[in-house]
Scaffold this motif. Structure first.
Motif, PDB file in Angstrom:
ATOM      1  N   LEU A 111      -3.516   9.662   1.326  1.00  0.00           N
ATOM      2  CA  LEU A 111      -3.428   9.563   2.780  1.00  0.00           C
ATOM      3  C   LEU A 111      -3.050   8.138   3.169  1.00  0.00           C
ATOM      4  O   LEU A 111      -3.802   7.198   2.910  1.00  0.00           O
ATOM      5  CB  LEU A 111      -4.768   9.933   3.422  1.00  0.00           C
ATOM      6  CG  LEU A 111      -5.383  11.282   3.023  1.00  0.00           C
ATOM      7  CD1 LEU A 111      -6.784  11.433   3.596  1.00  0.00           C
ATOM      8  CD2 LEU A 111      -4.491  12.432   3.493  1.00  0.00           C
ATOM      9  N   ASP A 112      -1.875   7.994   3.775  1.00  0.00           N
ATOM     10  CA  ASP A 112      -1.430   6.662   4.168  1.00  0.00           C
ATOM     11  C   ASP A 112      -1.752   6.430   5.640  1.00  0.00           C
ATOM     12  O   ASP A 112      -1.159   7.068   6.509  1.00  0.00           O
ATOM     13  CB  ASP A 112       0.081   6.529   3.920  1.00  0.00           C
ATOM     14  CG  ASP A 112       0.541   5.076   4.006  1.00  0.00           C
ATOM     15  OD1 ASP A 112      -0.306   4.168   4.008  1.00  0.00           O
ATOM     16  OD2 ASP A 112       1.771   4.862   4.063  1.00  0.00           O
ATOM     17  N   GLU A 113      -2.688   5.559   5.893  1.00  0.00           N
ATOM     18  CA  GLU A 113      -3.148   5.254   7.255  1.00  0.00           C
ATOM     19  C   GLU A 113      -3.349   6.523   8.092  1.00  0.00           C
ATOM     20  O   GLU A 113      -2.724   6.702   9.131  1.00  0.00           O
ATOM     21  CB  GLU A 113      -2.164   4.307   7.942  1.00  0.00           C
ATOM     22  CG  GLU A 113      -2.104   2.959   7.225  1.00  0.00           C
ATOM     23  CD  GLU A 113      -1.374   1.893   8.014  1.00  0.00           C
ATOM     24  OE1 GLU A 113      -1.485   1.922   9.251  1.00  0.00           O
ATOM     25  OE2 GLU A 113      -0.715   1.051   7.398  1.00  0.00           O
ATOM     26  N   PRO A 114      -4.244   7.412   7.614  1.00  0.00           N
ATOM     27  CA  PRO A 114      -4.417   8.701   8.293  1.00  0.00           C
ATOM     28  C   PRO A 114      -4.921   8.575   9.719  1.00  0.00           C
ATOM     29  O   PRO A 114      -4.706   9.478  10.524  1.00  0.00           O
ATOM     30  CB  PRO A 114      -5.443   9.433   7.417  1.00  0.00           C
ATOM     31  CG  PRO A 114      -6.172   8.346   6.708  1.00  0.00           C
ATOM     32  CD  PRO A 114      -5.164   7.268   6.480  1.00  0.00           C
ATOM     33  N   LYS A 153       0.820  -1.214   0.000  1.00  0.00           N
ATOM     34  CA  LYS A 153       0.000   0.000   0.000  1.00  0.00           C
ATOM     35  C   LYS A 153       0.859   1.272   0.000  1.00  0.00           C
ATOM     36  O   LYS A 153       0.657   2.170  -0.814  1.00  0.00           O
ATOM     37  CB  LYS A 153      -0.934   0.012   1.231  1.00  0.00           C
ATOM     38  CG  LYS A 153      -1.828  -1.200   1.335  1.00  0.00           C
ATOM     39  CD  LYS A 153      -2.692  -1.169   2.575  1.00  0.00           C
ATOM     40  CE  LYS A 153      -1.944  -1.224   3.889  1.00  0.00           C
ATOM     41  NZ  LYS A 153      -1.185  -2.474   4.119  1.00  0.00           N
ATOM     42  N   THR A 154       1.798   1.334   0.941  1.00  0.00           N
ATOM     43  CA  THR A 154       2.632   2.535   1.030  1.00  0.00           C
ATOM     44  C   THR A 154       3.483   2.690  -0.227  1.00  0.00           C
ATOM     45  O   THR A 154       3.638   3.811  -0.741  1.00  0.00           O
ATOM     46  CB  THR A 154       3.524   2.470   2.295  1.00  0.00           C
ATOM     47  OG1 THR A 154       2.676   2.356   3.441  1.00  0.00           O
ATOM     48  CG2 THR A 154       4.382   3.708   2.435  1.00  0.00           C
ATOM     49  N   THR A 155       3.975   1.569  -0.749  1.00  0.00           N
ATOM     50  CA  THR A 155       4.769   1.627  -1.986  1.00  0.00           C
ATOM     51  C   THR A 155       3.936   2.228  -3.115  1.00  0.00           C
ATOM     52  O   THR A 155       4.404   3.107  -3.851  1.00  0.00           O
ATOM     53  CB  THR A 155       5.238   0.203  -2.368  1.00  0.00           C
ATOM     54  OG1 THR A 155       5.979  -0.335  -1.270  1.00  0.00           O
ATOM     55  CG2 THR A 155       6.102   0.218  -3.613  1.00  0.00           C
TER      56      THR A 155
HETATM   57 MG   LIG Z   1       2.176   1.026   4.824  1.00  0.00          MG
END
Ligand SMILES: [Mg+2]
Ligand SMILES: Nc1ncnc2c1ncn2[C@@H]1O[C@H](COP(=O)(O)OP(=O)(O)O)[C@@H](O)[C@H]1O
Length: 301
Positions: free
Chosen positions: A156-159, A43-45
């Motif tokens: 938004l990454d894990e906001p 996901k973050t990638t």
């Molecule tokens: Mg992540």
């Protein structure tokens, strides 16, 4: 609606590890896409690639018709990892600097900063140094920064990570207001109940591959079914004759259940119209809806 984000056959490798493997999707402008997947799914990638922070080994990304090749697209704001504010400056000063960097004039910047702090419930800590903020307060300030930019696309990454229940509700309302303002949002999260509420579409990753994707409603409707409970085996047979092959009788003790699965088969109004033409009086008719959580476990198992 034209697509605001198009990812075509994205592959990203770190050495021998394939973090993303042939990922493709298209997201219409103004929609909210939920990025789901277990830890390490990619996901973050994917968010980093969309933000132009890293380059894909293969494939293409277009954001508002601009090719992203390792540079951040215009009008895009991303909150990935922890917000990078300056520890010795206060929350207000940090946001003010950011607002000026976004090109706001000082007077507008001042009002926008006050509003953003208020929206994220941080007005009380405006004059406190960022370095003294708790994890949740840092995250709130990061989100306040996203509001300031008035972006066309927000990532938004894990906001909601590290936030208290009120903070989680604030994230929900923030995503809602970005959406109302026409911003296209990609948000990753493990809070599946929250995602079900705020997302138009979802993309589930597992070990770098897309394992489910599409509009939330459609995906859940495919996994939902109608349930009819009747008094006796005779009623079950008669109901089954009227309802057709989409319904099956669940063996067991009386009263009996009849199930239709999936819900997008047969009469979309459910079984009642057909049952009315019979002498069967159901004890109960209900729609059993699937949740994003059950879908998640099914596709990532
Ligand atoms: Mg992540
Ligand atoms: N900079 C990096 N160097 C090496 N491996 C990385 C790097 N960034 C991510 N990875 C690996 O890529 C995979 C996906 O990571 P990530 O995108 O952070 O997953 P998620 O955000 O879904 O938890 C993981 O196996 C992770 O260890």
């Amino acid at each position: 609606m034209t697509d605001a984000i198009v990812a075509h056959s994205i592959t990203k490798r770190y050495g021998s590890l394939t973090a993303l493997d042939d990922v493709s999707f298209a997201l219409p402008g103004g929609c909210v896409l939920g990025l789901l997947g277990p830890n390490g799914a990619g996901k973050t990638t994917l968010l980093r690639l969309l933000a132009g922070l890293v380059r894909a080994d293969e494939g293409e990304i277009r954001i508002i018709n601009e090719n992203v090749r390792g540079q951040t697209p215009k009008d895009l704001t991303a909150l990935i990892d922890r917000p990078g504010y300056c520890p010795p400056l206060t929350a207000w000063e940090n946001l003010f600097e950011l607002a000026l960097a976004y090109g706001l004039d000082p007077a507008t910047a001042q009002t926008s900063v006050d509003e953003a702090l208020d929206r994220m419930g941080l007005s009380w800590a405006a004059q406190r140094k960022f370095g003294a903020f708790s994890t949740g307060m840092r995250q709130r300030l990061g989100l306040a920064g996203v509001l300031l930019g008035n972006p066309s696309v927000a990532l938004l990454d894990e906001p909601a990570s590290g936030l208290d229940p009120a903070g989680i509700a604030d994230v929900r309302s923030l995503v809602g207001s970005l959406r109302r303002a026409g911003t296209t949002v990609v948000v990753s999260s493990h809070l599946l109940g929250e995602m079900e509420q705020v997302c138009d579409e979802i993309l589930v990753l597992s070990r770098g591959k897309v394992v489910a994707a599409g509009p939330v409603r459609t995906l859940l409707a495919k996994r939902s079914h109608w349930e009819v409970r009747v008094q006796s085996a005779e009623d079950a047979d008669r109901a089954r004759d009227a309802l057709g092959v989409d319904y099956e009788v669940v063996p067991g003790r009386e009263p009996l259940w009849l199930l239709a699965t999936p819900r997008d088969h047969g009469d979309p109004r459910g079984p009642l119209p057909q049952l009315l033409s019979t002498s069967v009086v159901p004890i109960e008719v209900r729609e059993s809806t699937s949740s994003l959580e059950s879908l998640f476990f099914e596709v990532t198992a």
